[in-house]
Design a protein around this motif. Structure first.
Motif, short mmCIF file in Angstrom:
data_model
loop_
_atom_site.label_atom_id
_atom_site.label_comp_id
_atom_site.label_asym_id
_atom_site.label_seq_id
_atom_site.Cartn_x
_atom_site.Cartn_y
_atom_site.Cartn_z
N SER A 85 0.88 -1.17 0.00
CA SER A 85 0.00 0.00 0.00
C SER A 85 0.91 1.22 0.00
CB SER A 85 -0.93 -0.02 1.22
OG SER A 85 -1.95 0.94 1.07
N HIS A 90 -4.22 6.97 0.10
CA HIS A 90 -5.37 6.07 -0.01
C HIS A 90 -5.73 5.49 1.36
CE1 HIS A 90 -8.01 2.97 -1.68
NE2 HIS A 90 -7.32 2.08 -0.99
N LEU A 93 -7.40 8.06 3.62
CA LEU A 93 -8.80 8.28 3.29
C LEU A 93 -9.68 7.17 3.84
CD1 LEU A 93 -8.43 9.55 -0.39
CD2 LEU A 93 -9.19 10.89 1.57
N VAL A 94 -9.20 5.93 3.75
CA VAL A 94 -9.96 4.79 4.28
C VAL A 94 -10.25 5.02 5.75
CG1 VAL A 94 -9.86 2.33 4.82
CG2 VAL A 94 -9.04 3.13 2.62
N GLU A 139 -9.04 -2.52 -8.54
CA GLU A 139 -7.95 -1.73 -7.97
C GLU A 139 -6.85 -1.66 -9.03
OE1 GLU A 139 -6.74 -1.88 -3.77
OE2 GLU A 139 -8.08 -3.60 -3.59
N THR A 264 -3.41 0.46 -4.54
CA THR A 264 -4.20 1.38 -5.35
C THR A 264 -3.47 2.71 -5.54
OG1 THR A 264 -6.24 0.41 -4.50
CG2 THR A 264 -6.41 2.56 -5.53
N SER A 266 -3.08 6.45 -5.95
CA SER A 266 -3.94 7.48 -5.38
C SER A 266 -3.21 8.81 -5.32
CB SER A 266 -4.40 7.05 -3.97
OG SER A 266 -5.18 8.04 -3.35
N PRO A 274 -8.67 15.69 -0.59
CA PRO A 274 -9.06 14.46 -1.27
C PRO A 274 -9.30 14.70 -2.75
CG PRO A 274 -10.31 14.75 0.77
CD PRO A 274 -9.58 16.02 0.52
N TYR A 285 -10.10 8.38 -9.53
CA TYR A 285 -9.82 7.32 -8.57
C TYR A 285 -9.42 6.04 -9.30
CZ TYR A 285 -12.82 10.79 -6.44
OH TYR A 285 -13.36 11.98 -6.05
N GLU A 290 -12.26 4.21 -3.01
CA GLU A 290 -11.76 5.55 -2.69
C GLU A 290 -12.80 6.60 -3.03
OE1 GLU A 290 -8.00 8.35 -3.98
OE2 GLU A 290 -7.63 6.34 -3.21
N GLN A 291 -13.48 6.45 -4.16
CA GLN A 291 -14.53 7.40 -4.50
C GLN A 291 -15.63 7.38 -3.43
OE1 GLN A 291 -16.11 7.02 -8.44
NE2 GLN A 291 -17.35 8.86 -8.27
N MET A 293 -15.27 6.52 -0.31
CA MET A 293 -14.75 7.10 0.92
C MET A 293 -14.83 8.62 0.90
SD MET A 293 -11.45 4.75 1.84
CE MET A 293 -10.91 4.40 0.18
#
Length: 334
Positions: A85, A90, A93-94, A139, A264, A266, A274, A285, A290-291, A293
Motif C-alpha cells: 500500500s 489512499h 482516506l480509508v 484496484e 491502489t 492514489s 481528497p 480514482y 476511494e470514491q 470514501m
C-alpha cells in the motif's frame, strides 16, 4: 523489451517477445519455454531475449500478430503475489471515512498482504462474481516482477532485483473484507484472482519514466466507457518499489518470479485535499472504494455503487504518442 505469454501446451503458456507497438510478437521458446523459466535463469536468458527483441524490431525473424485478446497474463501463475500500500493517501482516506486516525508508523512502515498467486486472470478475461452483495471492486495498480532477492536485502539491492514492470487489476470483494480483518488473520475470501497487463516490460524500456523505483506515467482507468481515474503513478507514492521489495525480503528470501504490487494508485487533489472526480476536473480514482470514501467524508454516505454484472473496466498507461505501454486490461464482470 516487452514480454508476453500466449496459450501453450501447459498452464504456464508459452513465452513471446512483443514489439514495442504491441502489434507483433516472436516465439521465444527456443530461449525459454515460459516467462518463469526465463526469470529463473535471467542473467543468461535476458541478453538472448533482448537480441530476439532487436531482430523482431528489424523484422529479421519469423513473427506473428500479437492479439491482446489471446494473451494470458504474462505469469499465468506465480510463486508469490504480495501487494503493498505504497500510496498512504489512499490508506488515510480509508481511515478518515470511518473516523479513525492514521498511525504515524504508516508513513515509515509499508502495509503489505499476500494474495492468491496460483492463478492470474487473463487481461481480457471476465471477473467472476457469484454474488453482487460481496461488493466487487477494481484496484488499478503498478506491479513489478523480481528476480531472486536474498533475505535482508537493502532497498538498493531490492531495486536492482526488479526484472519487469507492468499493471495489475487487484480485484477486491469489499463487503467481505471487514469480517475477515476482524478475525485478525488477513485476507482470503475477499481477495480473488487478479489480472496482469498483457505485457510486462524491462525497466530500461521505460527510460526516464522509471526513476528511483517509481513509474512516472498517468494510470488510466475507465468504467463502462467513462473516465474513472487519471492518477499519476509517480506522485504521492510514499514507498517506492525498492522499499516494498526490501520490506518483503526483510526476514526471508524472495524467489524469482515474485509479483509485488503498489496498492491502489492514489493522488491528492491540487489543493492537497481528497481527490475529485475526473468529470469535475480532478484526477479521479483507481478504485471505487476511494470514491465512496470521499463521498462519505464530504456528504456522510457513499453514493457510487460497487461493480455489477455487465460492468466493464479498462486499465492502461499510454506512452507519449498515446499508445498503451503494457497493453490494456479490459474486463467485464460476469
Amino acid at each position: 523489451m516487452k514480454l508476453g505469454t500466449l496459450a501453450g501446451d501447459g498452464r504456464d503458456g508459452r513465452l513471446v517477445v512483443v514489439s514495442r507497438d504491441l502489434a507483433w510478437c516472436a516465439d521465444a521458446r527456443h530461449i525459454a519455454p515460459t516467462l518463469q523459466a526465463a526469470l529463473d535463469d535471467w542473467d543468461r536468458v535476458a541478453p538472448l531475449l533482448e537480441s530476439l527483441s532487436v531482430d523482431l524490431a528489424h523484422e529479421a525473424i519469423p513473427m506473428m500478430r500479437f492479439h491482446e485478446r489471446q494473451a494470458l497474463s504474462p505469469l499465468p501463475r506465480a510463486y508469490q503475489w504480495a501487494d503493498g500500500s505504497a500510496y498512504v493517501n489512499h490508506v488515510e482516506l480509508v481511515r478518515r471515512a470511518r473516523g479513525a486516525e492514521l498511525p504515524e508508523s504508516f508513513w515509515t512502515d509499508p502495509l503489505m498482504y499476500q494474495g492468491a498467486s496460483d492463478g492470474f486472470l487473463a487481461p481480457r478475461a471476465a471477473i467472476p462474481l457469484a454474488d453482487e452483495a460481496w461488493g466487487c471492486d477494481l484496484e488499478a495498480e503498478v506491479a513489478v516482477v523480481t528476480g531472486d532477492v536474498p533475505a535482508g536485502a537493502s532497498r538498493d539491492e531490492a531495486l536492482g532485483a526488479i526484472r519487469l514492470v507492468g499493471l495489475v487489476n487487484d480485484v477486491s470483494l469489499r463487503n467481505l473484507i471487514p469480517a475477515e480483518l476482524a478475525k485478525g488473520f488477513g485476507f482470503v475470501q475477499s481477495k480473488p484472482a487478479s489480472a496482469l497487463s498483457p505485457v510486462l516490460v524491462t525497466p530500461d524500456e521505460l527510460g526516464d519514466w522509471w526513476q528511483d523505483g517509481k513509474l512516472h506515467r498517468t494510470l488510466k482507468v475507465d468504467l463502462n466507457g467513462a473516465p474513472l481515474g487519471r492518477a499519476d503513478a509517480g506522485e504521492d507514492m510514499t514507498f517506492d518499489f525498492g522499499t516494498l521489495v526490501a520490506h518483503l525480503a526483510k526476514t526471508r528470501d524472495v524467489a524469482a518470479g515474485s509479483v509485488v504490487g503498489s496498492g491502489t494508485v492514489s493522488n491528492r487533489d491540487a489543493d492537497g485535499g481528497p481527490g475529485r472526480p475526473v468529470q469535475d476536473g480532478g484526477l479521479g480514482y483507481s478504485c471505487l472504494a476511494e470514491q465512496r470514501m470521499i463521498e462519505t467524508i464530504r456528504s456522510g454516505a457513499p453514493v457510487t455503487p460497487f461493480l455489477k454484472k455487465g460492468d466493464t473496466v479498462r486499465i492502461w498507461m499510454d506512452d507519449d504518442h498515446g499508445h498503451p505501454i503494457f497493453g490494456t486490461i479490459e474486463q467485464t464482470v460476469g
